[in-house]
Enzyme design. Sequence first.
Site: not given
Ligand SMILES: O=c1[nH]c(=O)c2[nH]c(=O)[nH]c2[nH]1
Length: 324
Positions: A80, A203, A251-252, A278
């Site tokens: 190494t 939010r 977020v998804q 998140n």
């Molecule tokens: O964008 C979000 N996706 C989730 O799946 C989720 N679940 C949660 O409690 N908040 C959020 N926000």
Amino acid sequence: MFPSPLQNYTKLNAPTAFSHEQQSPYEIVSKSYGKDAVKVLHVNRRGPVHTIQELEVGTHLKLNSNKDYVLGVNSDVVATDSQKNTVYLLAKKYGVESPEKFALIVGNHFLSKYAHVEEAHVHVEAYPWQRIHQKNQQSQPHNHAFLFSPTAEHYCDVIVRRQAPKQTVISGIRGLRVLKTTQSSFVNFVDDEYRSLADQSDRIFSTVVECAWEYSCTKSVDFLSVWQTVKDIILKNFAGDPNVGIYSPSVQNTLYLSEKDVLDVVPQVAVITMTMPNKHYFTFDTKPFQQVAPGENNEVFIPTDKPHGTIHAVLGRKDLKSHL
Ligand SMILES: O=c1[nH]c(=O)c2[nH]c(=O)[nH]c2[nH]1
């Protein structure tokens, strides 16, 4: 005809015919060894405008026999310490244009130099140096002075193999922390006896983006520019237009739209993975304190690191396989 020295060498080191191993009820399921976190700064001094790459490099090798592990025979072991020296010497010889290009140089060196190396894995993390721009200097980027700007990490994993698939090149962004104060909602999710969260029509949205992508082809790819493109796409999908922003229903959805944009814009990317925690910012409930703080509260929030949601998806092209 006499066998070439290389054929001879390969024969001597033919994979694991040792009696110890044949008789053992055990087998080595996976292995690799190497040096991690080799720190190197490369300065490109061609002309008055210098460029730098400061890296931490990890090199890991897989040899074609197990005699080092099973018998304690070190004759095939590229120490190494030698792997560490190799990183410095190849940086001197070939320069460091990008983490990915350098990782390919190092990995391919180990395969071509040592016939008994089956696979080399090179992990590189780049330090986030950026050229200094001073406001009072007509915004001219500085020739040779840099600012440490840890807004996002650039890393890569390059694996080169003697057998197919011959190479895997994965680039990544880590630690891209962002927050926006509006244009984010989360409503109409499952409403049953387990739910306590109210619909959130406006939010705070904050996350620390992790993203990695695998190339199907690296020929003439400008890795630094692709990394910047991916980062810009993530920021564009998160923040949107500077005046009005961009609406996120979850977020998804924001994560998916970024991944889709990257596949649309960079044809050499086969597959992309993203993870977005998140990072919740809950509104502080001022209702019990109407005498002190009358009315609604949409200004004071409680940043909550734990627990956090984790949203993840891998998006690939339907016609391609990947290792992500
Ligand atoms: O964008 C979000 N996706 C989730 O799946 C989720 N679940 C949660 O409690 N908040 C959020 N926000």
